[in-house]
Each structure stands twice: as structure tokens, then as C-alpha cells.
Design a protein around this motif. Structure first.
Motif, PDB file in Angstrom:
ATOM      1  N   UNK A 112      26.165  31.685  44.564  1.00 25.40           N
ATOM      2  CA  UNK A 112      27.132  30.810  45.292  1.00 25.40           C
ATOM      3  C   UNK A 112      28.512  31.449  45.658  1.00 25.40           C
ATOM      4  N   UNK A 113      28.933  31.405  46.719  1.00 25.76           N
ATOM      5  CA  UNK A 113      30.361  32.239  47.221  1.00 25.76           C
ATOM      6  C   UNK A 113      31.295  31.295  46.336  1.00 25.76           C
ATOM      7  N   UNK A 114      32.321  31.973  45.887  1.00 25.90           N
ATOM      8  CA  UNK A 114      33.421  31.577  45.320  1.00 25.90           C
ATOM      9  C   UNK A 114      34.668  31.598  46.327  1.00 25.90           C
ATOM     10  N   UNK A 115      35.302  30.526  46.657  1.00 24.36           N
ATOM     11  CA  UNK A 115      36.287  30.301  47.470  1.00 24.36           C
ATOM     12  C   UNK A 115      37.593  29.973  46.902  1.00 24.36           C
ATOM     13  N   UNK A 116      38.508  30.971  47.029  1.00 24.75           N
ATOM     14  CA  UNK A 116      39.921  30.827  46.225  1.00 24.75           C
ATOM     15  C   UNK A 116      40.938  30.236  47.185  1.00 24.75           C
ATOM     16  N   UNK A 117      41.913  29.505  46.593  1.00 27.22           N
ATOM     17  CA  UNK A 117      43.147  29.228  47.375  1.00 27.22           C
ATOM     18  C   UNK A 117      44.321  30.105  47.252  1.00 27.22           C
ATOM     19  N   UNK A 123      46.854  28.206  38.987  1.00 28.75           N
ATOM     20  CA  UNK A 123      45.979  28.920  38.491  1.00 28.75           C
ATOM     21  C   UNK A 123      45.408  29.795  39.732  1.00 28.75           C
ATOM     22  N   UNK A 124      44.489  30.922  39.558  1.00 31.90           N
ATOM     23  CA  UNK A 124      43.983  31.957  40.434  1.00 31.90           C
ATOM     24  C   UNK A 124      42.423  31.581  40.153  1.00 31.90           C
ATOM     25  N   UNK A 125      41.818  30.481  39.908  1.00 27.38           N
ATOM     26  CA  UNK A 125      40.416  30.318  39.778  1.00 27.38           C
ATOM     27  C   UNK A 125      39.797  29.812  41.117  1.00 27.38           C
ATOM     28  N   UNK A 126      38.713  29.886  41.277  1.00 20.34           N
ATOM     29  CA  UNK A 126      38.107  29.195  42.522  1.00 20.34           C
ATOM     30  C   UNK A 126      38.000  27.796  42.748  1.00 20.34           C
ATOM     31  N   UNK A 127      37.870  27.215  43.851  1.00 19.98           N
ATOM     32  CA  UNK A 127      37.977  25.725  44.223  1.00 19.98           C
ATOM     33  C   UNK A 127      36.832  25.366  43.195  1.00 19.98           C
ATOM     34  N   UNK A 128      37.199  24.231  42.573  1.00 20.73           N
ATOM     35  CA  UNK A 128      35.920  23.474  42.045  1.00 20.73           C
ATOM     36  C   UNK A 128      35.655  24.190  40.490  1.00 20.73           C
ATOM     37  N   UNK A 176      37.645  35.689  47.704  1.00 22.87           N
ATOM     38  CA  UNK A 176      38.230  36.684  47.184  1.00 22.87           C
ATOM     39  C   UNK A 176      37.176  37.852  46.454  1.00 22.87           C
ATOM     40  N   UNK A 177      37.460  39.137  46.865  1.00 24.01           N
ATOM     41  CA  UNK A 177      36.668  40.044  46.386  1.00 24.01           C
ATOM     42  C   UNK A 177      35.578  40.566  47.323  1.00 24.01           C
ATOM     43  N   UNK A 178      35.422  39.682  48.590  1.00 17.71           N
ATOM     44  CA  UNK A 178      34.497  40.227  49.739  1.00 17.71           C
ATOM     45  C   UNK A 178      35.327  40.908  50.688  1.00 17.71           C
ATOM     46  N   UNK A 179      34.528  41.864  51.644  1.00 18.86           N
ATOM     47  CA  UNK A 179      35.052  42.149  52.670  1.00 18.86           C
ATOM     48  C   UNK A 179      34.164  41.668  53.928  1.00 18.86           C
TER      49      UNK A 179
END
Length: 214
Positions: A112-117, A123-128, A176-179
Motif C-alpha cells: 500500500x502507498x503511504x500518503x503524507x500531508x 505529526x509526520x505520519x501517513x494519512x489514516x 514521502x520516500x518515493x521519487x
């Protein structure tokens, strides 16, 4: 997205609606699950050609505008980020599984991809990250995943016209973390979706849009 309390709040985001068709029997679901995940590796980016990026469609669902703090320059929203992509390892022939076209699985078993706001302030955690959201898989290999929650983001404030001010805020979402050579985001709509939106008593939503910055 834009609100008015006269306020204006601009939001960038994304999600996807789905229609579910269930299997004929528990045995069909169990057999499908076994066949799909016996050799499945959730640690590997789900592309047949690893030299090409995975394309993920995104839809932003706005559920409610909770608050806007002009002193702290923050906005609080309840929203969901719907994502969809094709995982070639998760395709099947429905006729072999009791005409099962769609199934829902535990997210712990799936890539699953992790999407960050990125302009989140609490916090700096992924959405959900604090709730388990179950993804849906279609026989074509399409995966639909819609994490959400309360998002609190930084929003620069202009109070020169208070109390008839309008504010424009942008939510910056990214994997975050992907190019881009690994993962590409695309917007399914040019506006945030308001299917589940509840109006606020003090602020009015004036404008809202979504876009992808490359």
C-alpha cells in the motif's frame, strides 16, 4: 478548497467510490485468497516492469471543515485520500472463483502507498495511520484504498479584513520516500469531491480544486 466566514480555504487532494460484488461462497473467497497471496511479496513495488513507475490515481474527499485558527495559522479538516492503481499480481479469472469480481482484504497483506500531508502540524505520519482501512481488489488487478482522518495543516493567515476575511489554504500531499521514477501520482478529478461533505455553521466553502505538481 475555500471557505468563508467569510473565509476561503483551498485544498489539494484525492479518493474513489466502488461498487461491490461478492463471491458465491466462502470457499471461493478462500481459494482466491490462497491463490493470490501464496507467493505475493508486499515489500516489492507492484509493477510488472520494475524499470517503470507505478501510477497511482488520487481523489480527495472532503467530509467536514472542523476549525480554522487564525492565531496558530492552522486548519483542521476531516477528509479521505482515495487511491487506485493496478497490481498485476492480483488479477484473476472470475469464472474460476464462483464469478467473484471484487473482494476486500486485510491491509496488512498488501503493498500500500503511504500518503503524507507534508504541511501537517500535529505529526509526520501517513494519512489514516491511526485506523485500519480495508482495500478493495477488482479482478482486473485494480486496487482501491481510501485512508482518511482528521488532518490539521499549516495555513498562512490574512486577517486584514477580519471579521469578513477569506483564507486560502493548500494541503500538500505526497508519497514521502518515493521519487517519480518509482511512483507517479495523478489526480482523478480537478476538484475535491464533496460526496460526504457537511457544511460548517460559520465558514462557507467558496472554491476548491486539486492539481499535481511535478
Amino acid at each position: 478548497m475555500r471557505f468563508q466566514s467569510f473565509g476561503v480555504l483551498l485544498i489539494t487532494g484525492i479518493v474513489t467510490c466502488m461498487e461491490l460484488v461478492y463471491a458465491q461462497s466462502h470457499a471461493d473467497v478462500k481459494k482466491l485468497y490462497t491463490d493470490l497471496f501464496t507467493d505475493y511479496k508486499k515489500e516489492i513495488l507492484p509493477t510488472a516492469d520494475q524499470s517503470k513507475p507505478l501510477e497511482v490515481g488520487v481523489t480527495f474527499y472532503m467530509a467536514s471543515f472542523n476549525s480554522f485558527n487564525e492565531v496558530e495559522e492552522t486548519i483542521s479538516l476531516t477528509a479521505a485520500v482515495g487511491m487506485n492503481w493496478v497490481d498485476p499480481a492480483l488479477m484473476w479469472n472470475p469464472s474460476l472463483y464462483g464469478n467473484l469480481y471484487v473482494t476486500i482484504i486485510n491491509p496488512k497483506d498488501l503493498w500500500l502507498p503511504q500518503i503524507f500531508l507534508t504541511n501537517r502540524v500535529d505529526s509526520m505520519n501517513p494519512v489514516g495511520d491511526d485506523t485500519m482501512f480495508f482495500p478493495t481488489i477488482v479482478f482486473t488487478g485494480e486496487v482501491i484504498y481510501s485512508p482518511g482522518g482528521i488532518l490539521k495543516a499549516k495555513c498562512p493567515t490574512d486577517i486584514s479584513k477580519f471579521p469578513f476575511d477569506s483564507q486560502t489554504c493548500t494541503l500538500q500531499l505526497m508519497p514521502w520516500g518515493f521519487v517519480q521514477s518509482n511512483l507517479l501520482l495523478s489526480s482523478n478529478f480537478d476538484k475535491a469531491q464533496l460526496d460526504f461533505f457537511s457544511a460548517h455553521s460559520d465558514w462557507n466553502l467558496l472554491e476548491y480544486s486539486t492539481s499535481v505538481v511535478k
